[in-house]
Structure formats: C-alpha cells, structure tokens
Scaffold this motif. Sequence first.
Motif, short mmCIF file in Angstrom:
data_model
loop_
_atom_site.label_atom_id
_atom_site.label_comp_id
_atom_site.label_asym_id
_atom_site.label_seq_id
_atom_site.Cartn_x
_atom_site.Cartn_y
_atom_site.Cartn_z
N GLU A 85 -7.12 -26.46 -93.00
CA GLU A 85 -7.64 -25.11 -92.76
C GLU A 85 -7.77 -24.81 -91.26
OE1 GLU A 85 -7.99 -22.38 -94.52
OE2 GLU A 85 -6.96 -23.59 -96.02
N SER A 86 -7.76 -25.86 -90.46
CA SER A 86 -7.93 -25.67 -89.02
C SER A 86 -6.62 -25.59 -88.26
CB SER A 86 -8.77 -26.81 -88.43
OG SER A 86 -10.03 -26.83 -89.05
N ARG A 87 -5.52 -25.55 -88.99
CA ARG A 87 -4.25 -25.45 -88.29
C ARG A 87 -3.39 -24.32 -88.87
NH1 ARG A 87 -3.12 -31.02 -91.05
NH2 ARG A 87 -2.03 -30.28 -92.90
N GLY A 88 -2.35 -23.99 -88.13
CA GLY A 88 -1.38 -23.00 -88.60
C GLY A 88 -0.36 -23.66 -89.49
N CYS A 103 1.32 -14.60 -82.29
CA CYS A 103 2.72 -15.05 -82.41
C CYS A 103 2.87 -16.20 -83.41
CB CYS A 103 3.24 -15.53 -81.05
SG CYS A 103 3.69 -14.22 -79.92
N HIS A 104 1.93 -17.14 -83.38
CA HIS A 104 2.08 -18.35 -84.19
C HIS A 104 1.29 -18.29 -85.50
CE1 HIS A 104 4.60 -20.84 -81.57
NE2 HIS A 104 4.09 -20.08 -80.62
N SER A 105 0.76 -17.13 -85.81
CA SER A 105 0.08 -17.00 -87.11
C SER A 105 0.69 -15.91 -87.98
CB SER A 105 -1.43 -16.75 -86.90
OG SER A 105 -1.67 -15.75 -85.93
N VAL A 106 1.18 -14.84 -87.40
CA VAL A 106 1.71 -13.74 -88.22
C VAL A 106 2.90 -14.22 -89.06
CG1 VAL A 106 3.21 -12.79 -86.38
CG2 VAL A 106 2.39 -11.30 -88.21
N GLY A 107 2.84 -13.96 -90.34
CA GLY A 107 3.90 -14.40 -91.24
C GLY A 107 3.69 -15.79 -91.80
N ALA A 108 2.66 -16.48 -91.32
CA ALA A 108 2.37 -17.83 -91.81
C ALA A 108 1.05 -17.87 -92.56
CB ALA A 108 2.33 -18.82 -90.65
#
Lengths: 398, 398
Positions: free
Chosen positions: A321-324, A192-197
């Motif tokens: 690199e370790s975050r969204g 949810c919190h990565s797709v599109g980002a």
Amino acid sequence: MLDRDACLALDADDPLRAFKNEFVLPEGVVYLVGNSLGALPRRAAERVRRTVEDEWGRQLVGGWNQAGWYDQPLTAGDRLAPLIGAGPGQVVVGNTTTIAAYQALAAAVRLRPGRKVIVSDPRNFPTDHYIAQGLARLLGDYEVRDYAEGRFDDAAVVLLSEVDYRTGARRHVPSVTAQVQEAGALMVWDVCHSVGAMEVDVSQADFAVGCTYKYLNAGPGAPAFLYVNPRHHATAENVLSGWHGHAEPFAFETGYRPAEGVRRFAVSTPHVVSFAALEAALEVWDRVPMAQVRAKSVALTSLFVDLVGDALKLVSPAEPESRGSQVSFHHPDGYPVMRALIDRGVHGDFRAPDVLRFGFAPLYIGYADVHDAATTLLEVLDKELWRDERYARRLAVT
Amino acid sequence: MLDRDACLALDADDPLRAFKNEFVLPEGVVYLVGNSLGALPRRAAERVRRTVEDEWGRQLVGGWNQAGWYDQPLTAGDRLAPLIGAGPGQVVVGNTTTIAAYQALAAAVRLRPGRKVIVSDPRNFPTDHYIAQGLARLLGDYEVRDYAEGRFDDAAVVLLSEVDYRTGARRHVPSVTAQVQEAGALMVWDVCHSVGAMEVDVSQADFAVGCTYKYLNAGPGAPAFLYVNPRHHATAENVLSGWHGHAEPFAFETGYRPAEGVRRFAVSTPHVVSFAALEAALEVWDRVPMAQVRAKSVALTSLFVDLVGDALKLVSPAEPESRGSQVSFHHPDGYPVMRALIDRGVHGDFRAPDVLRFGFAPLYIGYADVHDAATTLLEVLDKELWRDERYARRLAVT
C-alpha cells in the motif's frame, strides 16, 4: 510461493485480461518499463494515421474547426480528469510536465506574494526540482527549500511527487495536502508515476501536473496535463501567457486578457499529431475500472518482490500500500545487471547510481510475465551473467 | 496582364514545379493558407507511421537510443539551421514558438540585468506581445515598451517579427539588429512568417524563434525552434531549466547544471510523434534552393496584386521586396468575403478586424492557381456573393 502454472491460472481469471489485446507488445519480451514509456495501444496507429492523412491532409487549416484541434487541450483534459479525481473544466493538456510544473509554481508564487520560499524534495524527479530552481533564480529573491526541513509556514508552494520515480514510494496525498495548506502554502502534486496505476485524487490540491506517456500509454513525448483547482480559476495567472490562454485569441488584441476557467492555462498551438495518440489512449481508459488496476498492481508487485526474495536488496517499501506500481532494488553493478537482463528479454531500467527499476502496467502485464521476469533475473544474478564487458558500455539514455 | 494560358506556360517552366508532387493537396482547392498551416508532405504520412508502429510499437523505450529520439531537438535543429542562416549546434527544436520566445526573453533580461525594459511591437503576432507582458508581470519591475517609441538605450531586449503576420510587411533584419545592438540591447527575431518563404539570416541576432508548421510544412502544432547565438552559449540561462538541458540528465543530480552549447535550451521530453512529421518535412527542404523559392514567391504575390488590381485596398507593401510571401487586403466585410471565397474553393484566411490574407507557398502553389484564385475573388466581389447569411456565422477559429 506461486509456481508458473499458478500464475497462468491467475492470468486466466484476471478481469483485466482482455486489455492486453489492445496493445502491441514485441514477441519474446516482458516489458516492465511501462512506468517510463507505455506500450502502443493498437488503436493509436490508426488514430494517428487519421489525423495526419484525413485531417491535416484533407481538411488542412480547416482542421482547427472541423477536427476539433483547437479545443483538444480542453477536451482531452475533460476526458483525462476522472483519472486524477478532477471534474470537467479543471484540466488542460499540452506541452510537457516540466513546463506545466513551471506554470503551476509561477502561478502559486503570484498567489502568495509575501512568501519567498518554494519547497521541493531533492528526491522529486530531477526536472521538477530543476524547474523550481530555474524559477527561483529568475525571481531573484526566492529560496528553494528541501521538503525534509518540514517548514511550510513561510512557503508559497510545495511541489511533491505522489510516487517516487526511483523507489516507487507513495505519499499520502490527503494528509500532506492538508498539512501544507494549513501552513498557508499551496500544494502542487506531480502524479507522473501514479496516474493510470492507481486511483489518484488531487481534487484537494491547488495544482497538479503529470505526463501521459507512462501508464497512460499516449506515446513518446505525449502532451502533459495541468490541473488547476477551481478556487484559483479566477485569480491564478499563467505566466506563459500565450494566445491560446487569451479570452479572445482571434480578436488579436494587443493586451493579454486571460480566458475564463482553466483555459487560461493553455499556452499556444497544441501538438496536434501527438494529441492523436493521446486521444486513442484515453479511449482505452474510458473503459478501465481503476480499482481493478490498483488491485492487480498490488498483486503483481507483491509477487515480484516475493519471487526475487533475498537475491536483491529492496529499495521500494515492503508494504504494497505504500508503493506505486513499480519495484526497485539496489545492486552496486545495477547498470550491467539491467543490460544483461534486457539481453534476455526482460526489460526494466536503471536509475543512477545503483537502482534497478521494474514497472508493472496492469493492462498488459500478467502474473506469468512476472514469474518469467523474476526467473530470468535470478538466473542473471546467480550465474553472474552480467559480468560481460558488452554490458558495461553506457548508452546515451539509461 | 497575364492570362491563364500565360500562367500555365510559367508553371511549365517553373524550376520548382516537381515539388508540388511531394504534397497532398485536396482536389478542386487553391490552398492559399500555407502561411498558417502548410500542406502535408507525402512522405510525412509514412514517416509518422514508422515512428508510431516500428519505433514506439517495437522498440518501445529503446527508441530513445535506437531511433534517436533523445537527440531529436538537436538533430532537427542542425537540419533546420541553414534555413535561418545558422550553423550546427546553434538551434534547438521543441515546444512552441511562444515558449521559445519566453526562453529567449528571459535569457535576454538575465544577460542585461540593469535594464528593466522589454521592447515589443504591438503589431507582433499577439502571442509574442502577450508573452513579453507575462514575463514582465512575473518580474514585477519591468516595462513592456512599444517598439514605435524607438528607444532602446535602456532596453534589455527587443522582440520583433521579420514578416508581419497581418500585412506581410518585411523588416530589414541586418539594419534593425545593428541598431538595437548598438544601443546595448539584445535582439530576438520571430521568423514564423519568413522561414521557408525566403532566405532568412538571423546569424547576427542574439536569439531567434519560429514555428515549423507554416511554410516548413511540418504539421499542425509541429515543434518550434530556438536559435541562440554562439556568443551566448556559455552565459545565457534557460529559465525553463528542465532535465533535457542539464549537463548530465541521466546522472539525476539534485542541482541544475546547464549543458554545454545550445542543448541547455532543451527543456524536457520531446514530442516524438510530432517530430516525425517535422523530419519528413525537412527531408524536402534539404533539396530546395531557397533563392528560387523567393524569386517565385515575389512573382506569385506580384501577379496576385496585379490581377486583383483596384478591386480591393492593398494592406501589404506594394513593393514586393518589402513583403513576405503573403498578400493582405482590407475589406470592411472581410469575414463573409473570405467565407464565400472558401466556399468556392479558394482558401485564404481572415484576421480581425478586416484583413483578408492570402499566403503563397512556392513549393506547391503555381501561377495558374494564382490566376484562378484572383478570378474567383473578383467574381465574389463583383457579384457580392458574400452577402449571404450563412457566411456571417463565425467559426471558433478564424
């Protein structure tokens, strides 16, 4: 530290800058909540109108064939698949992330019958953790184990988020997937919190779920998606065995017989009007280079962290690199701080008990927006503008 | 037998005649498929536009509070409740009928733990029967028993439709409910084919489910509803325990704690854009006298049966009180007959293996429409107009 003019120069050079015009954004607002509800794509309004007035209004029940409603869960799935590293025939769209997670977990425990443990992280978005608890309760003799225990050798399935909804911390999908699968468990990712980002790749996972109303901009309550690895297509069971997952729904047989492929994970009548907005949103994504999205996301979140500096305690990982695509901070009075900020046109959100969240959707947020948001935030903190009783009153949805 | 002029006179005297203007109906078509997908209420187009452009587009994430999105499952439920004999706080709207049936059946088996039998009728709409099978499979030691066996004394739950989707036959809800409950089982009614066509009263049942896209006219894939009898509110469990059913969703607790009342049966983010059309449809129903709807429905179906006469074998009960608002006939070549009829502007549908269905939505179908439909049907049969190879080709959705 970049000043506002330098930010404007970066915006002028931004290879994604043209996408901002494809979205409706309210005047005078810096909208940093695209990680919760993405902005309205201009084409969505017309696409929804067409579905309601031309398809439903004129074709009526004929829309199931003529307008392609019946196949939407699969056609939208194929269109969305590249955003998560999947191929055609591997993704079905519909229902909600919670329901998709339930389908994935139930299918996984059926594929690993001897193992009576579902592993979830209490820091997952709560609905994922709750649905694991609901399934375990129904099954009776199952345990929901905390991921932090690190034991998977007797687990049926592990459910984790790629990017943490509160902190924005990003997990390394390939290594976690491999570790879980080596222990004989199945891996379900919530993206949810990565797709599109960022570039997401769940192709090694067993299942993945996600929503389309955050970075994908498909509208409030837009349908969710479920990825099923092809190696499970012939054997995985959809416990929500509705007629749209049947091999021949219009034969009206009395016994459930699953369809071939990922279609067996379709449940029932798709929410056609909500799908219309999703289709419009995916027309935008067809043209988006995801590597540029991620590069800009890293630049935006880093700039915001730099500008806020020591004024707030960073919750998110310091290493980009370790975050969204979000940045979170602690503040003991986070709720009134966020209300004061919103009152001044900078929209972030609050997550209990004390987290301020700011999401950066690279398609419509620019560098000068980040500068303006940080400047306003610093002023709210410096002048303690949040100490105003009208900001203390809680709204129903935070 | 009434002639067309007599039918026009009945239309002129029809107390419901003004409602027809509230719907968009294609020119030159008699739409007798409102039992599958209801026609577009004129106000729905504007209501959906407002949700997309004004709410999503301008309020963005603020719409959860400002536009009331968060409470839609309950506010729509309260508005819909009178249509099924329920009161406020007893109905939650969202997801699909199949998913609502799963929730109801799972809750029921948890309330009757010693009883390992789910009773369903193989003549239920298949998705109901399939979802019972899916739940039984997941639970492992449960049996799905045919309702025709008539044994409920060891059953946890009985799932039946008030009106049969194929035949239009209507069950007597009070007596069946009493019989099932006297045997110690719980009663779940599916009212998809009765709600909006007659006075429905599920207030003695334990659970009820239904869709809103048939006679209620809320659009393709509009959200479904779930009624939970208040006597179960404190004890029934929602196995799809998503965050919107949690006592405090925005506390982001790690343990699921069900909300009070019917809200615990909410699952997760409502499909807001699809809800908009439902809200517009319910604005029409607020003003509809259901006794008049039923009286007209009986008159319309009876007229159609009379006009068709012996030309086709009636599948539906001959006694109007024993059927819903549809009339079904057998024909060995039902599929091409229906295609030929649709080609001539009379829209019914086909249900395998050999049933022609005609639904009569009293809000927008009149007596002259029935006369025209019957005349065309008799011509198609008399002249064997269906014997044309272009009518033999099957469409994906029948």
